[in-house]
Design a protein around this motif. Structure first.
Motif, mmCIF file in Angstrom:
data_model
loop_
_atom_site.group_PDB
_atom_site.id
_atom_site.type_symbol
_atom_site.label_atom_id
_atom_site.label_comp_id
_atom_site.label_asym_id
_atom_site.label_seq_id
_atom_site.Cartn_x
_atom_site.Cartn_y
_atom_site.Cartn_z
ATOM 1 N N LEU A 159 0.848 -1.197 0.000
ATOM 2 C CA LEU A 159 0.000 0.000 0.000
ATOM 3 C C LEU A 159 0.884 1.247 0.000
ATOM 4 C CD1 LEU A 159 -2.808 1.247 0.103
ATOM 5 C CD2 LEU A 159 -2.744 1.027 2.600
ATOM 6 N N LEU A 160 0.640 2.128 -0.961
ATOM 7 C CA LEU A 160 1.524 3.276 -1.179
ATOM 8 C C LEU A 160 0.888 4.606 -0.809
ATOM 9 C CD1 LEU A 160 4.247 4.292 -2.463
ATOM 10 C CD2 LEU A 160 2.976 4.472 -4.621
ATOM 11 N N ALA A 161 -0.371 4.802 -1.189
ATOM 12 C CA ALA A 161 -1.014 6.101 -0.984
ATOM 13 C C ALA A 161 -2.520 5.948 -1.108
ATOM 14 C CB ALA A 161 -0.496 7.118 -2.007
ATOM 15 N N ALA A 162 -3.231 7.016 -0.765
ATOM 16 C CA ALA A 162 -4.685 7.057 -0.908
ATOM 17 C C ALA A 162 -5.077 8.406 -1.486
ATOM 18 C CB ALA A 162 -5.363 6.832 0.443
ATOM 19 N N GLY A 163 -6.288 8.447 -2.054
ATOM 20 C CA GLY A 163 -6.798 9.714 -2.552
ATOM 21 C C GLY A 163 -6.593 9.911 -4.038
ATOM 22 N N ALA A 164 -6.521 11.176 -4.450
ATOM 23 C CA ALA A 164 -6.412 11.582 -5.856
ATOM 24 C C ALA A 164 -7.680 11.192 -6.609
ATOM 25 C CB ALA A 164 -5.159 11.012 -6.503
ATOM 26 N N ASN A 165 -7.545 10.765 -7.864
ATOM 27 C CA ASN A 165 -8.716 10.461 -8.680
ATOM 28 C C ASN A 165 -8.379 9.344 -9.656
ATOM 29 O OD1 ASN A 165 -7.649 11.647 -11.284
ATOM 30 N ND2 ASN A 165 -7.610 13.480 -9.994
ATOM 31 N N LEU A 166 -9.359 8.962 -10.455
ATOM 32 C CA LEU A 166 -9.181 7.863 -11.409
ATOM 33 C C LEU A 166 -9.284 8.357 -12.848
ATOM 34 C CD1 LEU A 166 -11.310 5.210 -9.510
ATOM 35 C CD2 LEU A 166 -8.825 5.166 -9.788
ATOM 36 N N SER A 167 -8.827 9.564 -13.080
ATOM 37 C CA SER A 167 -8.825 10.082 -14.445
ATOM 38 C C SER A 167 -7.843 9.284 -15.292
ATOM 39 C CB SER A 167 -8.415 11.554 -14.451
ATOM 40 O OG SER A 167 -7.053 11.688 -14.071
ATOM 41 N N PRO A 168 -8.034 9.244 -16.604
ATOM 42 C CA PRO A 168 -7.072 8.540 -17.462
ATOM 43 C C PRO A 168 -5.640 9.035 -17.264
ATOM 44 C CG PRO A 168 -9.052 9.048 -18.700
ATOM 45 C CD PRO A 168 -9.197 9.735 -17.370
ATOM 46 N N GLU A 169 -5.475 10.332 -17.052
ATOM 47 C CA GLU A 169 -4.138 10.898 -16.869
ATOM 48 C C GLU A 169 -3.492 10.375 -15.589
ATOM 49 O OE1 GLU A 169 -6.458 12.927 -19.674
ATOM 50 O OE2 GLU A 169 -6.915 12.671 -17.531
ATOM 51 N N ARG A 170 -4.274 10.305 -14.508
ATOM 52 C CA ARG A 170 -3.747 9.803 -13.235
ATOM 53 C C ARG A 170 -3.441 8.311 -13.342
ATOM 54 N NH1 ARG A 170 -1.132 11.240 -8.599
ATOM 55 N NH2 ARG A 170 -2.528 12.956 -8.109
ATOM 56 N N LEU A 171 -4.301 7.558 -14.006
ATOM 57 C CA LEU A 171 -4.060 6.127 -14.177
ATOM 58 C C LEU A 171 -2.790 5.875 -14.989
ATOM 59 C CD1 LEU A 171 -7.710 4.897 -14.844
ATOM 60 C CD2 LEU A 171 -6.296 4.341 -12.855
ATOM 61 N N LEU A 172 -2.588 6.647 -16.054
ATOM 62 C CA LEU A 172 -1.367 6.499 -16.846
ATOM 63 C C LEU A 172 -0.131 6.777 -16.001
ATOM 64 C CD1 LEU A 172 -1.984 8.051 -20.397
ATOM 65 C CD2 LEU A 172 -1.449 5.678 -19.830
ATOM 66 N N GLN A 173 -0.205 7.836 -15.219
ATOM 67 C CA GLN A 173 0.922 8.175 -14.349
ATOM 68 C C GLN A 173 1.213 7.027 -13.384
ATOM 69 O OE1 GLN A 173 0.278 11.114 -11.213
ATOM 70 N NE2 GLN A 173 2.231 12.093 -11.713
ATOM 71 N N ALA A 174 0.157 6.421 -12.863
ATOM 72 C CA ALA A 174 0.335 5.303 -11.937
ATOM 73 C C ALA A 174 1.033 4.133 -12.619
ATOM 74 C CB ALA A 174 -1.025 4.866 -11.387
ATOM 75 N N TYR A 175 0.509 3.707 -13.753
ATOM 76 C CA TYR A 175 1.080 2.538 -14.424
ATOM 77 C C TYR A 175 2.511 2.787 -14.888
ATOM 78 C CZ TYR A 175 -3.334 0.080 -14.220
ATOM 79 O OH TYR A 175 -4.446 -0.577 -13.759
ATOM 80 N N GLN A 176 2.802 3.991 -15.302
ATOM 81 C CA GLN A 176 4.166 4.309 -15.730
ATOM 82 C C GLN A 176 5.167 4.213 -14.584
ATOM 83 O OE1 GLN A 176 3.271 8.153 -17.349
ATOM 84 N NE2 GLN A 176 3.107 7.406 -19.448
ATOM 85 N N ASN A 177 4.654 4.235 -13.357
ATOM 86 C CA ASN A 177 5.523 4.157 -12.183
ATOM 87 C C ASN A 177 5.360 2.854 -11.402
ATOM 88 O OD1 ASN A 177 6.979 6.941 -11.712
ATOM 89 N ND2 ASN A 177 4.930 7.432 -12.481
ATOM 90 N N GLY A 178 4.683 1.876 -12.005
ATOM 91 C CA GLY A 178 4.534 0.584 -11.342
ATOM 92 C C GLY A 178 3.526 0.582 -10.215
ATOM 93 N N ILE A 179 2.499 1.413 -10.337
ATOM 94 C CA ILE A 179 1.478 1.584 -9.298
ATOM 95 C C ILE A 179 0.116 1.243 -9.890
ATOM 96 C CG2 ILE A 179 0.392 3.275 -7.744
ATOM 97 C CD1 ILE A 179 3.082 4.901 -8.064
ATOM 98 N N PHE A 180 -0.766 0.658 -9.092
ATOM 99 C CA PHE A 180 -2.112 0.352 -9.575
ATOM 100 C C PHE A 180 -3.141 0.627 -8.479
ATOM 101 C CE2 PHE A 180 -0.359 -3.534 -7.767
ATOM 102 C CZ PHE A 180 -1.398 -4.046 -6.994
ATOM 103 N N PRO A 181 -4.385 0.952 -8.874
ATOM 104 C CA PRO A 181 -5.441 1.184 -7.884
ATOM 105 C C PRO A 181 -6.140 -0.123 -7.521
ATOM 106 C CG PRO A 181 -6.280 1.692 -10.059
ATOM 107 C CD PRO A 181 -4.839 1.256 -10.240
ATOM 108 N N TRP A 182 -6.507 -0.250 -6.257
ATOM 109 C CA TRP A 182 -7.259 -1.425 -5.812
ATOM 110 C C TRP A 182 -7.896 -1.091 -4.475
ATOM 111 C CZ3 TRP A 182 -5.607 -5.973 -2.516
ATOM 112 C CH2 TRP A 182 -6.556 -7.013 -2.581
ATOM 113 N N PHE A 183 -9.210 -1.104 -4.443
ATOM 114 C CA PHE A 183 -9.922 -0.749 -3.222
ATOM 115 C C PHE A 183 -11.334 -1.303 -3.302
ATOM 116 C CE2 PHE A 183 -10.316 2.504 -6.397
ATOM 117 C CZ PHE A 183 -11.644 2.906 -6.372
ATOM 118 N N SER A 184 -11.952 -1.448 -2.153
ATOM 119 C CA SER A 184 -13.305 -1.990 -2.084
ATOM 120 C C SER A 184 -14.331 -0.868 -2.013
ATOM 121 C CB SER A 184 -13.449 -2.897 -0.857
ATOM 122 O OG SER A 184 -12.549 -3.981 -0.926
ATOM 123 N N GLU A 185 -15.564 -1.229 -2.285
ATOM 124 C CA GLU A 185 -16.648 -0.254 -2.213
ATOM 125 C C GLU A 185 -16.701 0.366 -0.823
ATOM 126 O OE1 GLU A 185 -21.451 -0.069 -3.231
ATOM 127 O OE2 GLU A 185 -20.338 -1.946 -3.369
ATOM 128 N N GLY A 186 -16.804 1.681 -0.767
ATOM 129 C CA GLY A 186 -16.852 2.378 0.510
ATOM 130 C C GLY A 186 -15.502 2.852 1.009
#
Length: 243
Positions: free
Chosen positions: A27-54
């Motif tokens: 677990l690295l961080a929380a927050g921000a958003n799921l815009s395409p730009e943010r997702l690209l930035q994540a994947y380019q740095n070896g990071i991915f989103p994963w969270f449960s409802e709520g």
């Protein structure tokens, strides 16, 4: 503690991710958003989103990292037989068909459906919207398996340069998700992709040939792969020719 990211705040270095001793390894961080730009930035740095409802948006960078080297993909004898049947069917306009990028959102929504009595899903409407944006920009792709013109299996993920990040698969008939994966792996291999990110370790992924590698090695390989030209002309090619 992990940092809370504002929308325009960069990700922290992956080396600061929590460890097993912290109780939430990767677990690295929380927050921000799921815009395409943010997702690209994540994947380019070896990071991915994963969270449960709520939960808030959670960002991960696991160590070790589960990956599938395309040369190590395992095809069982029974799956090989099925793949030949699928290819023969496609050649004769039969009941089986495999496609790429024809039903991206449908594949995502099928992957989002609860499985084995699970309640809820991590593939939320925001996730679908974010990855849908990546799909429109040419970075997210799906493989679909059709039986009698009904979508019965599929997989989707993100591709940057020669790096593919697998996200999820689904099946409603035996082996349909494996058919999708086999066609996807075979195509990616033909395009010079050597490694698929599988994110987290599972017995199912291991049975298909995936293996864990150190995060440092993963990041090194990733940095080389993402700088390659984008893959174009996504089109399934036969995994096995008919004997």
């Amino acid at each position: 503690m992990i940092p809370w990211l504002e929308d325009d705040e960069p990700f922290p270095n992956v080396s600061s991710a929590l460890t097993e001793a912290d109780g939430a390894a990767g677990l690295l961080a929380a927050g921000a958003n799921l815009s395409p730009e943010r997702l690209l930035q994540a994947y380019q740095n070896g990071i991915f989103p994963w969270f449960s409802e709520g939960q808030p948006i959670l960002w991960w960078s696991t160590d070790p990292r589960m990956v599938l080297f395309v040369d190590d993909f395992k095809i069982s004898a029974s799956l090989k037989k099925t793949l030949k049947t699928v290819h023969r069917s496609m050649e004769s306009n039969g009941k089986w068909r495999v496609s790429f990028d024809q039903a991206f959102e449908d594949v995502m929504r099928a992957c989002a459906a609860p499985r084995n009595g699970e309640i809820g899903t991590w593939i939320s409407e925001d996730i679908i919207a974010g990855y849908g944006g990546l799909h429109k920009q040419g970075y997210a792709h799906s493989a679909e398996v059709w039986l009698d013109d009904k979508l019965v299996g599929g997989a989707y993920g993100v591709c940057i340069g020669k790096m593919f990040y697998g996200e999820s698969m689904f099946t409603s008939v035996t082996d349909a998700s494996k058919i999708a994966l086999a066609y996807l792996v075979h195509f990616l291999k033909s395009q010079g992709v050597s490694m698929i990110d599988c994110q987290q370790q599972t017995a199912h992924l291991a049975s298909l040939g995936a293996t864990p590698i150190a995060r440092s090695e993963f990041i090194s390989r990733l940095q080389q792969a993402i700088n390659a030209p984008q893959i174009k002309n996504w089109k399934p090619i036969p995994v096995f020719e008919v004997d």
